[in-house]
Design an enzyme around this catalytic site. Sequence first.
Site, PDB file in Angstrom:
ATOM      1  N   HIS A 202       0.711  -1.309   0.098  1.00 48.33           N
ATOM      2  CA  HIS A 202       0.118   0.064   0.085  1.00 48.33           C
ATOM      3  C   HIS A 202       0.822   1.452  -0.006  1.00 48.33           C
ATOM      4  O   HIS A 202       0.587   2.266  -0.847  1.00 48.33           O
ATOM      5  CB  HIS A 202      -1.074  -0.158   1.279  1.00 48.33           C
ATOM      6  CG  HIS A 202      -2.144  -1.301   0.830  1.00 48.33           C
ATOM      7  ND1 HIS A 202      -2.868  -1.539   1.861  1.00 48.33           N
ATOM      8  CD2 HIS A 202      -2.325  -1.792  -0.186  1.00 48.33           C
ATOM      9  CE1 HIS A 202      -3.641  -2.374   1.577  1.00 48.33           C
ATOM     10  NE2 HIS A 202      -3.193  -2.615   0.047  1.00 48.33           N
ATOM     11  N   ASP A 298      -2.105   2.203   6.358  1.00 51.00           N
ATOM     12  CA  ASP A 298      -0.833   1.336   6.367  1.00 51.00           C
ATOM     13  C   ASP A 298       0.528   1.883   6.876  1.00 51.00           C
ATOM     14  O   ASP A 298       1.342   1.175   7.130  1.00 51.00           O
ATOM     15  CB  ASP A 298      -0.728   0.724   4.986  1.00 51.00           C
ATOM     16  CG  ASP A 298      -1.676  -0.226   4.886  1.00 51.00           C
ATOM     17  OD1 ASP A 298      -1.551  -1.263   5.557  1.00 51.00           O
ATOM     18  OD2 ASP A 298      -2.574  -0.108   4.099  1.00 51.00           O
TER      19      ASP A 298
END
Lengths: 372, 372
Positions: A202, A298
């Site tokens: 991510h 993330d």
Amino acid sequence: MFKKLKFAVIGAGHGGQGIAGYLAYKGYEVNLYNRSIEKIKKIKQRGTIELVGSIVGFGRLNLVTNSIEQAIKNVDVIMVVLPASAHKFIAKHIAPFVTPEQYIVLNPGRTGGALEFKSIIARHNPLKEVCIVEAQTMLFACRALEQGKVKIFSKKEEVKVAALPAIRNNEFINMIHEVFPEFMPATSVLETSFNNVGALLHPIPTILNCGRIENTKGNFKYYIEGVTPSVAKIIEQVDYERMLVAKALGVKTMSLKEWLAYTYNAYGNTLCEALKNTKGYWGIMAPTNLDTRYIYEDVPQSLVPIWDMAMHLGIQTPTIDSIIHLASILHNADYYKSGRKVIDMGLEGLSVEEIRRFVINGQVSDSRGVVA
Amino acid sequence: MFKKLKFAVIGAGHGGQGIAGYLAYKGYEVNLYNRSIEKIKKIKQRGTIELVGSIVGFGRLNLVTNSIEQAIKNVDVIMVVLPASAHKFIAKHIAPFVTPEQYIVLNPGRTGGALEFKSIIARHNPLKEVCIVEAQTMLFACRALEQGKVKIFSKKEEVKVAALPAIRNNEFINMIHEVFPEFMPATSVLETSFNNVGALLHPIPTILNCGRIENTKGNFKYYIEGVTPSVAKIIEQVDYERMLVAKALGVKTMSLKEWLAYTYNAYGNTLCEALKNTKGYWGIMAPTNLDTRYIYEDVPQSLVPIWDMAMHLGIQTPTIDSIIHLASILHNADYYKSGRKVIDMGLEGLSVEEIRRFVINGQVSDSRGVVA
């Protein structure tokens, strides 16, 4: 014959609607909770969720509510399907109402999710020995097309899950198997936490394509066009640093390339090739702007806990540092400060052995009862 | 009436052909040197360089050679027009032949170029007091369309230059003024080195667009499409760290935004806007792949010397660190190790005051002759 399980699904975003719809479609009783009632108004009116894509059908919900107390009342399993950045809030608000016989499943926990969740519940409600289960990734790739209508792109063949404490793995797997046969036991939440591939997939391609994301409003294929050999090089370096930390914790690791083969049957000579051979990724477009959970979830809940655990263990992670630092600038945030750290996981001051004992049997003390 | 100046141009890439062609077109005697004769074969046959674009004309060269000795023989000014990564090689090979009355001009020096050049010549030929001049940027934006034909996109209105030592600024400016009235004196090479905007404009947008560069073979406008608000945020943070180091050295600084106004009359509310209003940048495309001097020149010869000087002065530069680290992974290189450092500039162990004395009068010792 077992009694039919009852579920609460916490969070009505893409994943929450997907899981709630799937469970209801399978005939389970499902309560759907969302913090903002506005975001679930239409679902509440309809009372159903429609599934399209690789699974097609309808599911009728038992309850749609913004009361967490009502949502979890008398359910067997609480499926938390939220960006990990919301775990703290939910843990605090669920603490007064959760009962010891309930299971809380984080879908997924990112890194240290179950540990943080348990630590918060213990602080707010010290008497309750709630079993927190951490899934390594989301089971579905799905997208809500509108409130109450979800497109399922794919379902993973297998998702690792671990109970905290891991001595309760078997009872959880046995109980959930009829619903989610995809759930396979991991050794402990350290395994699910430190094999969190969101940490790799991510933030890195997002940051290394941030010009293109803003210039084209994300109009390119995230994995197919966004992950090139150079982007993959940085991913592999972060993967290497992640595995260093995992190994120091005695955690069984899988490189991202191995994980793609294991999870998606996707292979290639290089990581970049393997990603391009991952069918589940073909249709995924880039985020439309930089205000994306690929960074705000993330970085603080995946990379920061890995970085802080590395610090705790005396391991250098310069590439992870670089990504956290750049993400912090991009978001005008201090993710080092706001992210999930060893202290939030309730592991401050613990040795590797103590951490390992804690995730397995829920106690830091050894078998002779000596508190470390 | 002065005698007509004679020039050697070292390097026959885009910039070298541009400057050689321009000087010859203006009627000066020009020797053009290139290390590889293969790369100048056609220019040697033709004996001329054609200019197109914003300057149109022809220039006949006096000599085209791969002998550095012949190239610089009897010339007044040696214009070095090479990626800064080649400065070390050229300094070493020019050292035996250069004479004290010649001027060596680095176009540009990047950061610490003149200091490194002087240090190498002094090591190979300790008796020669050669004046090294450092230009802050390239005068022209140009591109060789083929060997011997150069397109001039734009000529800057003003380029700061400094002699090393700076007490020789005036004699150099007076001498060169008829040829390059654009050259304006800077206080010292610290000013030209620490206002090196290539450190900002080259590695950062390249790395933060590395997926797009590889995926599209650089088929987008580098500044106009590649520098978005987020990319500009990282540039501004590196700019801030660069200015911290410069200020600690007592160097007059200009932010990149101020520099765009000063150099190109380009303005905007934000850096991103100002860059988009810089006409000279409109046609510039991204590099076609990651093997670009935007990284292999500007990381080791621009960012690393700023980083190492920061270390020398006890200043933290975490964003510069992040960029150097990511660039090193992308190029499978250790740019911290191979880049230009304080020791290469001959400044190891010197205090700020000693450094400032050295760049002004060429001596570390103070006026009373006390060697520090």
